[in-house]
Design a protein around this motif. Sequence first.
Motif, PDB file in Angstrom:
ATOM      1  N   GLU A  71      -0.989 -27.920 -11.417  1.00 31.36           N
ATOM      2  CA  GLU A  71      -1.977 -27.970 -12.488  1.00 31.36           C
ATOM      3  C   GLU A  71      -1.904 -29.214 -13.366  1.00 31.36           C
ATOM      4  OE1 GLU A  71       0.379 -25.746 -12.037  1.00 31.36           O
ATOM      5  OE2 GLU A  71       1.268 -24.989 -13.896  1.00 31.36           O
ATOM      6  N   LEU A  74      -4.188 -32.128 -12.601  1.00 33.86           N
ATOM      7  CA  LEU A  74      -5.588 -31.692 -12.759  1.00 33.86           C
ATOM      8  C   LEU A  74      -5.982 -31.712 -14.222  1.00 33.86           C
ATOM      9  CD1 LEU A  74      -5.586 -28.702 -10.246  1.00 33.86           C
ATOM     10  CD2 LEU A  74      -6.750 -30.900  -9.938  1.00 33.86           C
ATOM     11  N   VAL A  79      -8.714 -35.906 -10.916  1.00 35.57           N
ATOM     12  CA  VAL A  79      -9.933 -35.883 -10.095  1.00 35.57           C
ATOM     13  C   VAL A  79     -10.975 -36.850 -10.662  1.00 35.57           C
ATOM     14  CG1 VAL A  79     -11.843 -34.427  -9.321  1.00 35.57           C
ATOM     15  CG2 VAL A  79      -9.483 -33.570  -9.211  1.00 35.57           C
ATOM     16  N   GLY A  91     -10.293 -30.877  -6.126  1.00 34.70           N
ATOM     17  CA  GLY A  91      -9.719 -30.237  -7.294  1.00 34.70           C
ATOM     18  C   GLY A  91     -10.770 -30.290  -8.379  1.00 34.70           C
ATOM     19  N   LYS A  94     -11.242 -32.744 -15.071  1.00 32.67           N
ATOM     20  CA  LYS A  94     -10.508 -32.379 -16.286  1.00 32.67           C
ATOM     21  C   LYS A  94     -11.258 -31.303 -17.073  1.00 32.67           C
ATOM     22  CE  LYS A  94      -8.300 -34.410 -20.285  1.00 32.67           C
ATOM     23  NZ  LYS A  94      -7.839 -35.629 -20.932  1.00 32.67           N
ATOM     24  N   ALA A  97     -10.944 -28.044 -15.234  1.00 32.56           N
ATOM     25  CA  ALA A  97      -9.562 -27.548 -15.210  1.00 32.56           C
ATOM     26  C   ALA A  97      -9.177 -26.898 -16.536  1.00 32.56           C
ATOM     27  CB  ALA A  97      -8.597 -28.684 -14.868  1.00 32.56           C
ATOM     28  N   GLY A 266     -12.742 -26.726  -5.919  1.00 37.47           N
ATOM     29  CA  GLY A 266     -11.306 -26.632  -5.673  1.00 37.47           C
ATOM     30  C   GLY A 266     -10.938 -25.181  -5.452  1.00 37.47           C
ATOM     31  N   ARG A 287      -6.145 -23.824  -9.433  1.00 34.25           N
ATOM     32  CA  ARG A 287      -5.396 -24.344  -8.275  1.00 34.25           C
ATOM     33  C   ARG A 287      -4.853 -23.182  -7.469  1.00 34.25           C
ATOM     34  NH1 ARG A 287      -0.813 -22.161 -10.020  1.00 34.25           N
ATOM     35  NH2 ARG A 287      -0.771 -21.904 -12.255  1.00 34.25           N
TER      36      ARG A 287
END
Length: 421
Positions: A71, A74, A79, A91, A94, A97, A266, A287
């Motif tokens: 993680e 990410l 990415v 993935g 930001k 994520a 992802g 993830r």
Amino acid sequence: MRLLVVGGGAREHAIIWKLNAASKKHEIYCAPGNAGIGSEAHCIDISASDIEGLIAFVEKNHIEFTIVGNEEPLSMGIVDRFNERGLKILGPTKSAALIEASKAFSKDFMERNHIPTAKYRTFSNREEALQYAEDSDYPLVIKADGLALGKGVIICQTFDEAATAIDEMMVMEKFGGSGRKIVIEEFLEGEEVSVLAFCDGRTAIPMVPAQDYKKAMDYDKGLNTGGMGSFSPCKVYTKEIEEFCFERILKPTINAMRTEGRPFQGILFLGLILTQKGPKVIEYNARFGDPETQSVMLRLKTDLLEILLACQEGTLDKIKIQWEDNAAVCVVMASGGYPENYEKGFEIKGLNFYKSSQDIIIFHAGTKEKGTNIITNGGRVLSVCARGKTIEEARNKAYEAAETISFDGAFYRKDIALKGI
Ligand code: AMP
Ligand code: GLY
């Protein structure tokens, strides 16, 4: 294809093992990898969070596709940076994520999109948090907003415990900046199930479910860890629950992420609690889960790379994903003292025996080569995994293997997958 996998745990070993299982042969690199990964891929000495170092490596070595396991990169925007350079990577960006990196964001996201989750409130002010904790029913769950390696969640039985947790997070900053903001939420009761899903921004296809074990000791005693074992399938995850989770959780999540301007590409991980009032989300991860992935990859029939490329290219709806009608169990062998202080550098014996086995597969986490030996190099050392026709068969094989592998101070839980039989 020339591939790079970012990370160095048993999860990344399982991903690489599965990539290698396809008939097409790939040239796989792993940053930083470990001793076990080293026998299946080229390990390179670049940390998973050294984004600029990774970009330089990818450009110099003409890597065609990068897959991110953990993680941290990410949430740091690996990415976005790869995309800026025109490098192919799978993935979430930001901003997508954030669904894992900020619990406050993910809770607000679920609330505004009517996705079932525990009742909660977010606080940046200690006094207000204390007042709320005083007025709440117990047990009560207190969570640091940011990433904390799975350790930023405290289940409190009394107000005193809650007050201590609030002070540790907000005043003493035990989790660094991650705890300046906190989420306080209702305690949910029920079985926990993890569902990972392949996502291309628009389409989401769930994998087979898994259950993991967070506590260090048998029957969920001891401290929280990064995960001590897993198994799949899960009998508690019935067809009916599966349908509910797809329609009411996975689909609305992927749709809302897109309409809110942060399409999720992802692997999306749903941490669920199956309560009396139905499944609820306790967390999202952005993830593959560890150690769920180790069990899940042992059940995947379809070529993993084909699926991951479809996630990246937005063509997941064209793919049919197939699973073996089997069961898998993963038992984590850890260093004595983990998750607190432990020593490293002990020789691991008994690994060679399983090198050619089809059903017993040892994924490495904290391991390192020293001369011709493999030594321990972390808290969680090995994921001893097996597959079989049933959970019981897989479980027996995994434990047989764990009994023959040894290193000083090694310990593992004896009750993994018992509840799955
Ligand atoms: P998380 O880091 O959010 O996965 O939380 C770690 C663990 O804490 C979970 O796997 C659960 O076992 C537990 N947990 C988190 N939130 C709750 C909740 N609201 N109710 C009960 N247990 C929880
Ligand atoms: N097994 C939970 C996680 O990967 O965070």
